[in-house]
Design a protein around this motif. Structure first.
Motif, PDB file in Angstrom:
ATOM      1  N   GLU A   1       1.022   3.676  -2.561  1.00 46.02           N
ATOM      2  CA  GLU A   1       0.762   5.546  -2.980  1.00 46.02           C
ATOM      3  C   GLU A   1       1.738   6.081  -3.217  1.00 46.02           C
ATOM      4  OE1 GLU A   1      -0.584   5.679   1.192  1.00 46.02           O
ATOM      5  OE2 GLU A   1      -2.248   4.448   0.949  1.00 46.02           O
TER       6      GLU A   1
ATOM      7  N   TRP B   1     -13.460   5.214  -4.518  1.00 45.33           N
ATOM      8  CA  TRP B   1     -13.992   3.809  -5.196  1.00 45.33           C
ATOM      9  C   TRP B   1     -15.089   3.973  -6.028  1.00 45.33           C
ATOM     10  CZ3 TRP B   1      -9.083   2.216  -4.020  1.00 45.33           C
ATOM     11  CH2 TRP B   1      -8.629   2.369  -3.136  1.00 45.33           C
TER      12      TRP B   1
ATOM     13  N   VAL C   1      -6.631   7.332   1.473  1.00 43.01           N
ATOM     14  CA  VAL C   1      -7.215   6.818   0.698  1.00 43.01           C
ATOM     15  C   VAL C   1      -8.778   7.297   1.112  1.00 43.01           C
ATOM     16  CG1 VAL C   1      -5.705   5.058  -0.312  1.00 43.01           C
ATOM     17  CG2 VAL C   1      -7.615   4.638   2.167  1.00 43.01           C
TER      18      VAL C   1
ATOM     19  N   ARG D   1      -4.443   5.339   5.938  1.00 46.10           N
ATOM     20  CA  ARG D   1      -4.330   5.727   4.670  1.00 46.10           C
ATOM     21  C   ARG D   1      -4.742   7.000   3.718  1.00 46.10           C
ATOM     22  NH1 ARG D   1      -4.759   1.011   1.162  1.00 46.10           N
ATOM     23  NH2 ARG D   1      -2.606   2.262   0.083  1.00 46.10           N
TER      24      ARG D   1
ATOM     25  N   THR E   1      -7.796  -1.924   3.183  1.00 45.55           N
ATOM     26  CA  THR E   1      -7.853  -0.978   1.982  1.00 45.55           C
ATOM     27  C   THR E   1      -6.787  -1.163   0.550  1.00 45.55           C
ATOM     28  OG1 THR E   1      -5.981   0.366   2.954  1.00 45.55           O
ATOM     29  CG2 THR E   1      -8.846   0.577   3.535  1.00 45.55           C
TER      30      THR E   1
ATOM     31  N   THR F   1      -6.784  -1.095  -3.553  1.00 43.81           N
ATOM     32  CA  THR F   1      -5.902   0.058  -4.009  1.00 43.81           C
ATOM     33  C   THR F   1      -5.019  -1.420  -5.368  1.00 43.81           C
ATOM     34  OG1 THR F   1      -5.327   1.516  -2.327  1.00 43.81           O
ATOM     35  CG2 THR F   1      -3.541   1.351  -4.113  1.00 43.81           C
TER      36      THR F   1
ATOM     37  N   GLY G   1       0.743  -0.695  -0.530  1.00 47.91           N
ATOM     38  CA  GLY G   1       0.119  -0.343   0.204  1.00 47.91           C
ATOM     39  C   GLY G   1       1.183   1.390   0.665  1.00 47.91           C
TER      40      GLY G   1
ATOM     41  N   LYS H   1      -5.646   4.518  -7.780  1.00 50.13           N
ATOM     42  CA  LYS H   1      -5.790   5.781  -6.726  1.00 50.13           C
ATOM     43  C   LYS H   1      -6.596   6.479  -7.301  1.00 50.13           C
ATOM     44  CE  LYS H   1      -1.143   6.480  -6.764  1.00 50.13           C
ATOM     45  NZ  LYS H   1      -0.407   7.917  -7.218  1.00 50.13           N
TER      46      LYS H   1
ATOM     47  N   ARG I   1      -6.113  -5.770 -12.406  1.00 52.54           N
ATOM     48  CA  ARG I   1      -6.575  -4.568 -12.494  1.00 52.54           C
ATOM     49  C   ARG I   1      -7.733  -3.969 -13.490  1.00 52.54           C
ATOM     50  NH1 ARG I   1      -2.635   0.391 -10.236  1.00 52.54           N
ATOM     51  NH2 ARG I   1      -2.996  -0.701  -8.686  1.00 52.54           N
TER      52      ARG I   1
ATOM     53  N   HIS J   1      -5.531  -1.718   6.809  1.00 51.03           N
ATOM     54  CA  HIS J   1      -4.716  -1.507   5.500  1.00 51.03           C
ATOM     55  C   HIS J   1      -5.013  -3.443   4.869  1.00 51.03           C
ATOM     56  CE1 HIS J   1      -1.837  -3.946   8.173  1.00 51.03           C
ATOM     57  NE2 HIS J   1      -2.649  -5.168   7.041  1.00 51.03           N
TER      58      HIS J   1
END
Length: 280
Positions: free
Chosen positions: A21, A139, A89, A87, A126, A130, A17, A135, A39, A123
């Motif tokens: 980031e 979401w 996010v 984080r 999350t 990610t 993570g 990013k 992805r 984490h």
């Protein structure tokens, strides 16, 4: 009607993570490349909701009060402060209707889920988001968090986790509204953070697990907690959460993608993307 159209098993290493980031290159770049096909695959699926099976690392729960299974039933979930700030996010939007349907369906089957109408997610939750979505400013899916105790003994068995996944799958199939649902099982792969076996990685077991989670999950469900710890390390026992994901899916699946990389922060890191195998 709702249907599970995707299942993902993925490591939730916190260092990943941080690296994603910051855009860190170097050794982490090989891992980032490993995630890119999944992805792209997830983006094409256009999921409505992700059910994320994860473990809390003493951010929302403490060792004095740690439920075996817990489910989020909140309108949103903020990133937890894990001792060094949250984080950076986005907050996660909850799917309240699906959460309550799961609660009303799964608890009467004998799975005593603690119901969390307020929950911060760490984490373990999350980092997989990610991995799957990069990013974004927001979401692109709603979420249902389901936390599993793999921290405080006694922990639930692999078979119990697999059976919970099956109950979740039945509940999703009975949900009266249209939903394109993905289920994510997080954690692992083999690693141990303390003791004389600190740094333990078992590549042979990890690769066998990646094969069996698709084709022979019953074999993995039959392993005892002790066997998971011996093979995968004390923290590698997080892999039972992948069995919740697999149980929620159809019996027959197709492997859309699978990859493994070692080491990642003294951890074997893996990912697998599964889709239901449609009858011909």
């Amino acid at each position: 009607m709702a249907e599970v159209i995707a299942g993902v098993g993925v490591s939730h290493v916190p260092a990943l993570g941080d690296a994603m980031e910051s855009g860190q290159e170097g050794p982490a770049s090989a891992v980032f490349e490993m995630f890119e096909p999944v992805r792209d695959w997830v983006e094409k699926l256009d999921l409505d909701t992700l059910i994320v099976i994860y473990n809390d690392h003493a951010a929302a729960f403490s060792l004095e009060l740690y439920p075996t299974f817990a489910i989020g039933a909140a309108p949103s979930y903020a990133p937890a402060d894990e001792g060094y700030g949250a984080r950076e996010v986005p907050d996660c939007e909850g799917d309240l209707d699906l959460s309550w349907h799961l609660i009303d369906s799964v608890i009467p089957e004998g799975f005593d889920l603690a119901i969390c109408q307020q929950l911060d997610v760490d984490h373990g939750f999350t980092v997989p988001l990610t991995v799957l979505y990069g990013k974004p400013e927001e979401w692109p899916v709603r979420v249902v968090p389901i936390a599993v105790n793999v921290v405080q003994q006694p922990t639930p068995s692999a078979q119990r986790c697999f059976d919970l996944g099956r109950a979740i799958g039945r509940a999703i199939a009975s949900f009266p509204e249209a939903r394109r649902v993905g289920v994510v099982g997080t954690g692992g792969m083999s690693h141990q953070l303390q003791g004389t076996r600190a740094g333990h990685i078992n590549q042979e077991f990890d690769r066998r697990f990646l094969a069996d989670i698709a084709d022979d999950p019953a074999n993995l469900a039959a392993l005892s907690n002790r066997e998971y710890i011996l093979e995968a390390g004390s923290e590698g026992a997080e892999l039972v959460m992948w069995l919740v994901m697999r149980g929620a899916m159809a019996e027959a699946v197709n492997v859309a993608y699978s990859a493994y990389h070692v080491p990642v922060s003294n951890t074997g890191a893996g990912i697998i993307a599964l889709e239901p195998l449609l009858a011909q």
